[in-house]
Design an enzyme around this catalytic site. Structure first.
Site, PDB file in Angstrom:
ATOM      1  N   CYS A 116     -45.828  76.505  80.669  1.00 57.42           N
ATOM      2  CA  CYS A 116     -46.199  74.612  80.554  1.00 57.42           C
ATOM      3  C   CYS A 116     -45.217  74.071  81.039  1.00 57.42           C
ATOM      4  CB  CYS A 116     -46.377  74.640  78.988  1.00 57.42           C
ATOM      5  SG  CYS A 116     -46.889  72.881  78.653  1.00 57.42           S
ATOM      6  N   CYS A 117     -43.760  74.125  80.959  1.00 61.24           N
ATOM      7  CA  CYS A 117     -42.931  73.459  81.864  1.00 61.24           C
ATOM      8  C   CYS A 117     -43.083  73.742  83.345  1.00 61.24           C
ATOM      9  CB  CYS A 117     -41.362  74.042  81.406  1.00 61.24           C
ATOM     10  SG  CYS A 117     -41.136  73.312  79.808  1.00 61.24           S
ATOM     11  N   CYS A 197     -41.018  66.470  75.640  1.00 65.15           N
ATOM     12  CA  CYS A 197     -42.331  66.438  75.132  1.00 65.15           C
ATOM     13  C   CYS A 197     -42.615  66.327  73.716  1.00 65.15           C
ATOM     14  CB  CYS A 197     -43.246  67.677  75.869  1.00 65.15           C
ATOM     15  SG  CYS A 197     -43.224  67.422  77.786  1.00 65.15           S
ATOM     16  N   CYS A 200     -42.817  69.977  71.812  1.00 68.12           N
ATOM     17  CA  CYS A 200     -41.597  71.010  71.875  1.00 68.12           C
ATOM     18  C   CYS A 200     -40.482  70.099  71.470  1.00 68.12           C
ATOM     19  CB  CYS A 200     -41.502  71.435  73.250  1.00 68.12           C
ATOM     20  SG  CYS A 200     -42.814  72.550  73.872  1.00 68.12           S
ATOM     21  N   CYS A 223     -35.957  73.221  80.682  1.00 66.66           N
ATOM     22  CA  CYS A 223     -37.443  73.127  81.178  1.00 66.66           C
ATOM     23  C   CYS A 223     -37.625  73.924  82.192  1.00 66.66           C
ATOM     24  CB  CYS A 223     -37.742  71.689  81.221  1.00 66.66           C
ATOM     25  SG  CYS A 223     -37.063  70.683  82.331  1.00 66.66           S
TER      26      CYS A 223
END
Length: 239
Positions: A116-117, A197, A200, A223
């Site tokens: 995702c990062c 985010c 998280c 990240c």
């Protein structure tokens, strides 16, 4: 000149310099080339943003909107940029095609935070920095993991990364914010000393590390924007 040698020479030159001097030199360094600042507009970002505004408010500032940030962060970014007179804030978002292909339901972070990062931060930043020779960050040594040995200047792939606040601590940041009456991120007062985010980031309890609320209950602590040789920093890998 090889980038490692360039970084070593600048670290030697600025071993006794204050943050403003390091920043001013980085922005004016002909040998370094074209430089941008990368800012999360997070809990402590206003310090370096204010310094930038005092030196050159037209400095390119890259803000990564992952499309999963707190609404407070998005509004804070606009408010701070306006208050400080920053004239070249570039809001960067992940590739629409990539998001549709890899995270169409917005749940990738639940299965793989690294992926995702990479999708929402690392790749968009790489694209945004493509035409720059160096970039400025707000990282500090007191923050955990590999940051304990953070230099002022470092080689980062084919670029130079500059960390003017490397040797600053929480007291330095607090004093600077109060001295210049700078606006704080609204979530700081709600127990978020480090803000990323929404999915998280969690509140931090009294006595916990300031970054304990980032990717809580996992080994992940970066990240992926700050990494070496393609490897993300993980808790316990380095002193």
């Amino acid at each position: 000149m090889p980038l490692n040698e360039f970084a070593e020479r600048r670290n030697l030159l600025h071993r006794d310099s204050d943050a403003q001097t390091v920043l001013r030199h980085a922005l004016d360094d002909i040998q370094l080339g074209k430089v941008a600042m990368v800012s999360s507009f997070g809990a402590e970002s206003v310090v370096l943003l204010h310094m930038i505004s005092q030196i050159n408010p037209a400095t390119p500032v890259i803000f990564l909107d992952t499309e999963m940030l707190f609404p407070e962060t998005l509004q804070y970014q606009k408010d701070v940029a306006k208050k400080l007179g920053l004239t070249d804030v570039r809001v960067v978002t992940p590739s629409r095609a990539a998001v549709l292909a890899e995270d169409v339901d917005g749940l990738l972070h639940q299965a793989d935070t690294d992926a995702c990062c990479d999708l929402r931060k690392t790749r968009p930043l790489a694209a945004a920095l493509k035409d720059f020779d160096g970039w400025i960050t707000g990282r500090k040594r007191y923050q955990n993991g590999q940051r304990a040995a953070l230099p002022l200047f470092e080689k980062d792939g084919d670029k130079i990364k500059v960390n003017p606040l490397a040797n600053w601590g929480p007291a330095d940041l607090k004093a600077y914010i109060e001295k210049h009456n700078l606006p704080r991120h609204p979530l700081v007062a709600q127990g978020y000393p480090s803000i990323g985010c929404m999915p998280c980031t969690s509140r931090v309890n009294a006595g916990e590390d300031p970054r304990a609320g980032r990717w809580r209950n996992s080994e992940k602590e970066e990240c992926g924007i700050h990494f070496e040789n393609g490897k993300m920093v993980r808790r316990g890998q380095a002193a």
